[in-house]
Design an enzyme around this catalytic site. Structure first.
Site, PDB file in Angstrom:
ATOM      1  N   LYS A 145       0.857  -1.195   0.000  1.00  0.00           N
ATOM      2  CA  LYS A 145       0.000   0.000   0.000  1.00  0.00           C
ATOM      3  C   LYS A 145       0.890   1.241   0.000  1.00  0.00           C
ATOM      4  O   LYS A 145       1.536   1.570   0.978  1.00  0.00           O
ATOM      5  CB  LYS A 145      -0.928   0.047   1.217  1.00  0.00           C
ATOM      6  CG  LYS A 145      -2.061   1.050   0.959  1.00  0.00           C
ATOM      7  CD  LYS A 145      -2.568   1.802   2.159  1.00  0.00           C
ATOM      8  CE  LYS A 145      -1.751   2.923   2.680  1.00  0.00           C
ATOM      9  NZ  LYS A 145      -1.725   4.164   1.893  1.00  0.00           N
ATOM     10  N   CYS A 200      13.633  10.626   7.306  1.00  0.00           N
ATOM     11  CA  CYS A 200      13.536  10.155   8.680  1.00  0.00           C
ATOM     12  C   CYS A 200      14.870  10.323   9.395  1.00  0.00           C
ATOM     13  O   CYS A 200      14.926  10.467  10.602  1.00  0.00           O
ATOM     14  CB  CYS A 200      13.083   8.705   8.699  1.00  0.00           C
ATOM     15  SG  CYS A 200      13.916   7.708   7.494  1.00  0.00           S
ATOM     16  N   GLY A 220       7.035   4.954   8.277  1.00  0.00           N
ATOM     17  CA  GLY A 220       6.208   6.150   8.444  1.00  0.00           C
ATOM     18  C   GLY A 220       6.389   6.721   9.831  1.00  0.00           C
ATOM     19  O   GLY A 220       7.448   6.558  10.457  1.00  0.00           O
ATOM     20  N   SER A 221       5.344   7.354  10.333  1.00  0.00           N
ATOM     21  CA  SER A 221       5.460   8.037  11.624  1.00  0.00           C
ATOM     22  C   SER A 221       5.450   7.042  12.782  1.00  0.00           C
ATOM     23  O   SER A 221       4.858   5.954  12.683  1.00  0.00           O
ATOM     24  CB  SER A 221       4.302   9.014  11.786  1.00  0.00           C
ATOM     25  OG  SER A 221       3.071   8.319  11.722  1.00  0.00           O
ATOM     26  N   THR A 222       6.075   7.434  13.873  1.00  0.00           N
ATOM     27  CA  THR A 222       6.095   6.591  15.066  1.00  0.00           C
ATOM     28  C   THR A 222       4.671   6.383  15.587  1.00  0.00           C
ATOM     29  O   THR A 222       4.313   5.282  16.028  1.00  0.00           O
ATOM     30  CB  THR A 222       7.007   7.231  16.134  1.00  0.00           C
ATOM     31  OG1 THR A 222       8.347   7.199  15.616  1.00  0.00           O
ATOM     32  CG2 THR A 222       6.969   6.486  17.456  1.00  0.00           C
ATOM     33  N   GLU A 223       3.865   7.423  15.475  1.00  0.00           N
ATOM     34  CA  GLU A 223       2.463   7.332  15.928  1.00  0.00           C
ATOM     35  C   GLU A 223       1.716   6.207  15.194  1.00  0.00           C
ATOM     36  O   GLU A 223       1.082   5.350  15.809  1.00  0.00           O
ATOM     37  CB  GLU A 223       1.825   8.693  15.613  1.00  0.00           C
ATOM     38  CG  GLU A 223       0.485   8.924  16.214  1.00  0.00           C
ATOM     39  CD  GLU A 223      -0.109  10.220  15.626  1.00  0.00           C
ATOM     40  OE1 GLU A 223       0.630  11.016  14.996  1.00  0.00           O
ATOM     41  OE2 GLU A 223      -1.322  10.405  15.787  1.00  0.00           O
ATOM     42  N   GLU A 235      10.015   1.044  10.390  1.00  0.00           N
ATOM     43  CA  GLU A 235      11.071   2.051  10.173  1.00  0.00           C
ATOM     44  C   GLU A 235      10.384   3.386  10.394  1.00  0.00           C
ATOM     45  O   GLU A 235       9.555   3.808   9.586  1.00  0.00           O
ATOM     46  CB  GLU A 235      11.625   1.898   8.754  1.00  0.00           C
ATOM     47  CG  GLU A 235      13.020   2.457   8.618  1.00  0.00           C
ATOM     48  CD  GLU A 235      13.007   3.864   8.062  1.00  0.00           C
ATOM     49  OE1 GLU A 235      12.952   4.810   8.895  1.00  0.00           O
ATOM     50  OE2 GLU A 235      13.039   4.015   6.838  1.00  0.00           O
ATOM     51  N   GLU A 239       9.892  15.522  15.616  1.00  0.00           N
ATOM     52  CA  GLU A 239      10.318  15.416  14.218  1.00  0.00           C
ATOM     53  C   GLU A 239       9.528  16.430  13.390  1.00  0.00           C
ATOM     54  O   GLU A 239       8.299  16.360  13.316  1.00  0.00           O
ATOM     55  CB  GLU A 239      10.040  13.997  13.716  1.00  0.00           C
ATOM     56  CG  GLU A 239      10.513  13.787  12.292  1.00  0.00           C
ATOM     57  CD  GLU A 239      10.347  12.345  11.821  1.00  0.00           C
ATOM     58  OE1 GLU A 239       9.255  11.785  12.014  1.00  0.00           O
ATOM     59  OE2 GLU A 239      11.321  11.806  11.263  1.00  0.00           O
ATOM     60  N   GLY A 247       3.141   3.822  13.504  1.00  0.00           N
ATOM     61  CA  GLY A 247       3.868   2.578  13.795  1.00  0.00           C
ATOM     62  C   GLY A 247       3.256   1.855  14.992  1.00  0.00           C
ATOM     63  O   GLY A 247       3.115   0.629  15.002  1.00  0.00           O
TER      64      GLY A 247
HETATM   65  P1  NDP Z   1       1.987   8.264   8.213  1.00  0.00           P
HETATM   66  O1  NDP Z   1       2.770   7.515   9.200  1.00  0.00           O
HETATM   67  O2  NDP Z   1       0.564   8.579   8.508  1.00  0.00           O
HETATM   68  O3  NDP Z   1       1.978   7.514   6.783  1.00  0.00           O
HETATM   69  C1  NDP Z   1       2.797   6.478   6.395  1.00  0.00           C
HETATM   70  C2  NDP Z   1       1.985   5.371   5.718  1.00  0.00           C
HETATM   71  O4  NDP Z   1       1.105   4.774   6.667  1.00  0.00           O
HETATM   72  C3  NDP Z   1       1.095   5.862   4.584  1.00  0.00           C
HETATM   73  O5  NDP Z   1       1.019   4.869   3.586  1.00  0.00           O
HETATM   74  C4  NDP Z   1      -0.242   6.012   5.295  1.00  0.00           C
HETATM   75  O6  NDP Z   1      -1.353   5.987   4.454  1.00  0.00           O
HETATM   76  C5  NDP Z   1      -0.236   4.806   6.191  1.00  0.00           C
HETATM   77  N1  NDP Z   1      -1.155   4.871   7.317  1.00  0.00           N
HETATM   78  C6  NDP Z   1      -1.662   5.956   7.934  1.00  0.00           C
HETATM   79  N2  NDP Z   1      -2.471   5.591   8.945  1.00  0.00           N
HETATM   80  C7  NDP Z   1      -2.495   4.248   8.964  1.00  0.00           C
HETATM   81  C8  NDP Z   1      -3.141   3.269   9.781  1.00  0.00           C
HETATM   82  N3  NDP Z   1      -3.930   3.610  10.786  1.00  0.00           N
HETATM   83  N4  NDP Z   1      -2.923   1.961   9.523  1.00  0.00           N
HETATM   84  C9  NDP Z   1      -2.108   1.586   8.512  1.00  0.00           C
HETATM   85  N5  NDP Z   1      -1.471   2.461   7.704  1.00  0.00           N
HETATM   86  C10 NDP Z   1      -1.651   3.775   7.938  1.00  0.00           C
HETATM   87  O7  NDP Z   1       2.757   9.599   7.881  1.00  0.00           O
HETATM   88  P2  NDP Z   1       2.149  11.007   7.461  1.00  0.00           P
HETATM   89  O8  NDP Z   1       2.036  11.032   6.004  1.00  0.00           O
HETATM   90  O9  NDP Z   1       0.897  11.322   8.226  1.00  0.00           O
HETATM   91  O10 NDP Z   1       3.292  11.978   7.976  1.00  0.00           O
HETATM   92  C11 NDP Z   1       3.262  12.413   9.328  1.00  0.00           C
HETATM   93  C12 NDP Z   1       4.635  12.496   9.911  1.00  0.00           C
HETATM   94  O11 NDP Z   1       5.184  11.188   9.922  1.00  0.00           O
HETATM   95  C13 NDP Z   1       5.636  13.317   9.134  1.00  0.00           C
HETATM   96  O12 NDP Z   1       5.567  14.658   9.452  1.00  0.00           O
HETATM   97  C14 NDP Z   1       6.918  12.706   9.609  1.00  0.00           C
HETATM   98  O13 NDP Z   1       7.261  13.253  10.855  1.00  0.00           O
HETATM   99  C15 NDP Z   1       6.582  11.251   9.790  1.00  0.00           C
HETATM  100  N6  NDP Z   1       6.975  10.420   8.629  1.00  0.00           N
HETATM  101  C16 NDP Z   1       8.065   9.652   8.745  1.00  0.00           C
HETATM  102  C17 NDP Z   1       8.505   8.926   7.670  1.00  0.00           C
HETATM  103  C18 NDP Z   1       9.713   8.082   7.742  1.00  0.00           C
HETATM  104  O14 NDP Z   1      10.310   7.818   6.709  1.00  0.00           O
HETATM  105  N7  NDP Z   1      10.077   7.579   8.893  1.00  0.00           N
HETATM  106  C19 NDP Z   1       7.835   8.991   6.381  1.00  0.00           C
HETATM  107  C20 NDP Z   1       6.642   9.789   6.371  1.00  0.00           C
HETATM  108  C21 NDP Z   1       6.258  10.485   7.463  1.00  0.00           C
HETATM  109  P3  NDP Z   1      -1.868   7.286   3.660  1.00  0.00           P
HETATM  110  O15 NDP Z   1      -0.807   8.319   3.745  1.00  0.00           O
HETATM  111  O16 NDP Z   1      -1.995   6.746   2.301  1.00  0.00           O
HETATM  112  O17 NDP Z   1      -3.156   7.678   4.273  1.00  0.00           O
END
Ligand code: NDP
Length: 500
Positions: free
Chosen positions: A198, A307, A251-254, A273, A404, A256
């Protein structure tokens, strides 16, 4: 239902974008089961870029069923390791042949400079796939000399073998859409898994184009399925699905932590990650001619949307002003513009949401008393551009120091006591990466030893290689991307014991 894009852009990329993006299941492109669609936006203009299928739980169910069937009974598991490796290698070749098209897609979808995507994102993705193609034939177990105390005199042959973990759900972010897809797909394919991917809602285009190339490379039906859509409605059901054996998330720690909860239902394996707030340490005895541009690039690369961005710059007091002035001068000279402009060095942030988030951090820094030596606000009045920013006069508990930001904003912090440096550098919930600049090799390694980070760069920053593991300590994640560690994390180890 095509969206018009400038005729001057790469024609294959333009024609790909103008098609409505569909979901890939069993090597067949299809609309979402609900028939719903969503749009992505060009971050340089805020205008609509593409229309895509909005997959949800039903599409995830279908994709997982396809991956399950492919894993349990399909051609992929019956192939030799060498045959699997050749398909992954061909996948890499095809990607390389389409470098310009992918660089264009990344520049349009994510906003990053095309000049960077061309030399970094695409070649790194190609190299990762080739590296992983090589691993298919080297996933080995051991023979183990066992000594069973309650079976005196008995002889055994005991060995281990590594098997693919099964069906994996992979959820990736928007900051390096192609590269994050490659980091996830490469080791999973090398191990022999079947995948439901996804992509992020903001940047799905390169993953979909990769899906086309995967079919062309010869991936059998059901091995790679791609469902576009939103996190809550497509990502969450994938993470929770009882027939998925592992979920890999960046993606985000939240989010995660949400993935972890969702995975608890069937106790699927999890790798994460996540975020970072990485310290970049400049000692007074470093080569400032390298450390200053290095520190600027550590934070401003990819608009700061990394990140591992070197977002907390610790500088030894005696050279603090010189380094801050130098980094600020670099920042002021960065050419900020649309990703497709060949001269652009820094593009817009990925989305309206990310733009607002970064601007609110700038506002919070101002309110809490930080001072912008350079930058500090939006650039222009169209698109999601933010000025490269250097903040000073910060305090350890400020939001801009602790959280972050994921934008082109660095906090510069002076230090003079080395032990205080280490405790400040480690004073965050994250532990993804760190940088050290010094000519004293012993000091460099002593510092590296004390920093709690999954990657430490000495006299360099943002150096990545398919063979070098990447991942986080503390709340920056679980497991590693790249290297043989990543392949291991897509395998199960079976012990087989035979009495002879
Ligand atoms: P997210 O963590 O929300 O997004 C990362 C992925 O997770 C996307 O594919 C997203 O889907 C998906 N996702 C979101 N919510 C859920 C869920 N409940 N269950 C499963 N998958 C989910 O990052 P954001 O885009 O909201 O960015 C927010 C912050 O996260 C940034 O400001 C940054 O601090 C951090 N971040 C860190 C990254 C890293 O490489 N470590 C990369 C991106 C963000 P979709 O976006 O399609 O809705």
């Amino acid at each position: 239902m095509g969206i018009a894009v400038s005729p001057s852009i790469h024609s294959a990329a333009a024609s790909f974008i103008s098609k409505r993006g569909q979901i890939l299941i069993n090597n067949k492109w299809q609309d979402a089961a609900s028939g719903k669609t969503f749009q992505t936006f060009n971050p340089a203009t805020g205008e609509v870029l593409a229309t895509l299928a909005e997959g949800d739980k039903e599409d995830i169910n279908r994709a997982v069923a396809a991956a399950r069937k492919a894993f349990d009974t399909g051609a992929w598991r019956k192939m030799t390791a060498s045959e699997r490796g050749r398909i992954i290698w061909k996948f890499a070749d095809l990607l390389e042949q389409h470098t310009e098209e992918f660089a264009t897609l990344e520049a349009l979808d994510n906003g990053k400079p095309i000049s960077v995507a061309r030399v970094a994102d695409v070649p790194l993705a190609v190299d990762l796939l080739r590296y992983m193609a090589g691993w298919t034939t080297k996933i080995e177990g051991n023979t183990i000399p066992i000594s069973v105390p309650y079976a005196p005199g008995a002889k055994f042959l005991a060995y281990t073998q590594k098997e693919p973990v099964g069906v994996v759900g992979q959820i990736i972010p928007w900051n390096f859409p192609l590269l994050m897809a490659a980091w996830k797909l490469g080791p999973a394919l090398a191990a022999g898994c079947c995948i439901v991917l996804k992509p992020a809602e903001q940047t799905p285009l390169s993953a979909l184009r990769l899906g086309e190339l995967a079919i062309e490379a010869g991936l059998p039906e059901g091995v790679l399925n791609i469902v576009t859509g939103f996190g809550e409605t497509a990502g969450a059901p994938l993470a929770a699905h009882p027939d998925v054996d592992k979920v890999a998330f960046t993606g985000s720690t939240e989010v995660g932590k949400l993935i972890l909860q969702a995975a608890a239902g069937n106790l699927k394996k999890v790798t994460l990650e996540l975020g970072g707030k990485s310290p970049n340490v400049v000692y007074a005895d470093s080569d400032l001619g390298k450390a200053i541009p290095g520190a600027a690039s550590a934070i401003f690369f990819n608009q700061g949307q990394c990140c591992c961005a070197g977002s907390r710059l610790f500088v030894e007091k005696s050279v603090f002003d010189k380094v801050v002035d130098g980094v600020a001068e670099h920042a002021s000279k960065i050419k900020v513009g649309p990703g497709l402009d060949p001269d652009t060095q820094m593009g817009p942030l990925v989305s309206d949401e990310q733009f607002s988030r970064v601007c609110s951090y700038l506002e919070s820094g101002r309110t809490e008393g930080a001072k912008a030596v350079v930058g500090g606000k939006r650039k222009g009045d169209k698109g999601y551009f933010v000025e490269p920013t250097v903040l000073v006069n910060t305090k350890p508990n400020m939001k801009v120091v602790q959280e972050e930001i994921f934008g082109p904003v660095v906090t510069a912090i002076p230090f003079d006591d080395p032990s205080d440096l280490i405790s400040q550098a480690n004073d965050t919930m994250y532990g993804l990466a760190a940088g050290i600049w010094t000519k004293d090799i012993s000091k460099a390694h002593r510092t590296a030893d004390q920093l709690k980070a999954g990657t430490v760069w000495i006299n360099c920053y943002n150096i990545f290689d398919a063979a070098m593991p990447f991942g986080g300590y503390k709340q920056s994640g679980w497991g590693r991307e790249m290297g043989h560690d990543a392949v291991d994390l897509y395998t199960e180890k079976k012990a087989v014991c035979t009495m002879l």
